[in-house]
Design a protein around this motif. Structure first.
Motif, PDB file in Angstrom:
ATOM      1  N   ILE A   6      55.396 -35.831   9.078  1.00 32.39           N
ATOM      2  CA  ILE A   6      56.214 -35.122   8.101  1.00 32.39           C
ATOM      3  C   ILE A   6      57.098 -34.113   8.813  1.00 32.39           C
ATOM      4  O   ILE A   6      56.603 -33.242   9.533  1.00 32.39           O
ATOM      5  N   ILE A   7      58.417 -34.223   8.611  1.00 30.86           N
ATOM      6  CA  ILE A   7      59.376 -33.301   9.212  1.00 30.86           C
ATOM      7  C   ILE A   7      60.082 -32.539   8.095  1.00 30.86           C
ATOM      8  O   ILE A   7      60.622 -33.152   7.163  1.00 30.86           O
ATOM      9  N   GLY A   8      60.072 -31.218   8.170  1.00 33.67           N
ATOM     10  CA  GLY A   8      60.782 -30.394   7.189  1.00 33.67           C
ATOM     11  C   GLY A   8      62.041 -29.811   7.809  1.00 33.67           C
ATOM     12  O   GLY A   8      61.992 -29.256   8.909  1.00 33.67           O
ATOM     13  N   VAL A   9      63.166 -29.956   7.103  1.00 30.17           N
ATOM     14  CA  VAL A   9      64.441 -29.410   7.577  1.00 30.17           C
ATOM     15  C   VAL A   9      64.969 -28.453   6.517  1.00 30.17           C
ATOM     16  O   VAL A   9      65.249 -28.861   5.380  1.00 30.17           O
ATOM     17  N   THR A  10      65.127 -27.168   6.884  1.00 27.91           N
ATOM     18  CA  THR A  10      65.595 -26.179   5.921  1.00 27.91           C
ATOM     19  C   THR A  10      66.702 -25.331   6.529  1.00 27.91           C
ATOM     20  O   THR A  10      67.081 -25.482   7.684  1.00 27.91           O
ATOM     21  N   LYS A 104      56.275 -44.355   4.437  1.00 31.36           N
ATOM     22  CA  LYS A 104      56.935 -44.699   5.693  1.00 31.36           C
ATOM     23  C   LYS A 104      56.236 -44.010   6.858  1.00 31.36           C
ATOM     24  O   LYS A 104      55.395 -43.125   6.674  1.00 31.36           O
ATOM     25  N   GLU A 105      56.615 -44.400   8.072  1.00 31.44           N
ATOM     26  CA  GLU A 105      55.990 -43.819   9.269  1.00 31.44           C
ATOM     27  C   GLU A 105      56.417 -42.375   9.490  1.00 31.44           C
ATOM     28  O   GLU A 105      55.652 -41.555  10.002  1.00 31.44           O
ATOM     29  N   VAL A 106      57.673 -42.058   9.111  1.00 39.91           N
ATOM     30  CA  VAL A 106      58.194 -40.700   9.219  1.00 39.91           C
ATOM     31  C   VAL A 106      58.805 -40.302   7.884  1.00 39.91           C
ATOM     32  O   VAL A 106      59.585 -41.069   7.300  1.00 39.91           O
ATOM     33  N   ILE A 107      58.451 -39.146   7.372  1.00 41.29           N
ATOM     34  CA  ILE A 107      58.988 -38.646   6.103  1.00 41.29           C
ATOM     35  C   ILE A 107      59.739 -37.349   6.382  1.00 41.29           C
ATOM     36  O   ILE A 107      59.173 -36.412   6.978  1.00 41.29           O
ATOM     37  N   ILE A 108      61.008 -37.292   5.990  1.00 38.02           N
ATOM     38  CA  ILE A 108      61.821 -36.097   6.197  1.00 38.02           C
ATOM     39  C   ILE A 108      62.049 -35.417   4.855  1.00 38.02           C
ATOM     40  O   ILE A 108      62.578 -36.020   3.920  1.00 38.02           O
ATOM     41  N   ILE A 109      61.636 -34.166   4.754  1.00 35.65           N
ATOM     42  CA  ILE A 109      61.872 -33.359   3.558  1.00 35.65           C
ATOM     43  C   ILE A 109      62.974 -32.359   3.892  1.00 35.65           C
ATOM     44  O   ILE A 109      62.887 -31.642   4.887  1.00 35.65           O
TER      45      ILE A 109
END
Length: 212
Positions: A6-10, A104-109
């Motif tokens: 899980i990748i968070g972009v803010t 999915k293998e990578v989830i971007i929030i």
């Protein structure tokens, strides 16, 4: 299915979050990715008139259905598909449509306030804060809202000075302390983008690592 990354972009409005997110997705194109924008999780406002909806403070944590977002991310982590809401910015309300998102293998929030909720923050493996000058952010917001959301120049400037900027200082800027990576000037900072992708590679399972 293994636990997704899980990748968070803010960052503030107009900071370049979407550009950074797009570059991540391009860099890891061989890995299955799911993109979850926080904007999709604005609360349903069907019970309000159009005038009342227009007065909602959309830069406050209470504008978001964070409980539903947490439930959906948890479901994806558990290998379950979700029905992600679709938000109609011209109507200030959720659409009747939803989008099916598979695990999915990578989830971007991505979103302005994804670090403000501890439960959501704790689900993230990597937290990225995109830090961009206020003048650049307001210019980008003006261009976006006029082109994509049908807003007038006067309404955008009024919203920015009375709501967006104060909310940024109160709720968004303080969450920078939770970031693992801070990217000044958004997607144009290629050195920071390279460092970020290196960090992401470091946490990917061995069979998902992509050759540089």
């Amino acid at each position: 299915m293994r636990k997704p990354i899980i990748i968070g972009v803010t960052g503030g409005t107009g900071s370049g979050k979407t550009t950074v997110t797009r570059k991540i997705m391009e860099e890891f194109g061989d890995v299955s990715l799911a993109y979850i924008p926080q904007d999709a999780y604005y609360k349903d406002q069907s019970h309000l008139t159009m005038d009342e909806r227009a007065k909602t403070n959309y830069d406050h944590p209470l504008a978001f259905d964070t409980e539903l977002l947490n439930q959906h991310i948890t479901a994806l982590l558990n290998g379950q598909a979700i029905q992600m809401p679709v938000y109609d910015f011209t109507q200030h309300n959720r659409s009747t449509e939803t989008i099916t998102v598979e695990p999915k293998e990578v989830i971007i929030i991505e979103g302005i306030l994804i670090f403000s909720d501890k439960d959501l923050r704790d689900l993230m493996d990597i937290k990225v804060f995109v830090d961009t000058d206020d003048d650049i952010r307001i210019i980008r917001r003006i261009k976006r809202d006029m082109a994509e959301r049908g807003r007038s120049l006067d309404s955008i400037i009024d919203a920015y000075t009375t709501v967006v900027k104060p909310m940024h200082e109160q709720f968004i800027e303080p969450t920078k302390k939770f970031a693992d990576i801070i990217i000044p000037e958004g997607g144009s900072n290629n050195v920071a983008i390279d460092l970020m992708t290196t960090k992401i590679r470091s946490v990917l399972p061995a069979d998902l690592k992509i050759e540089e």
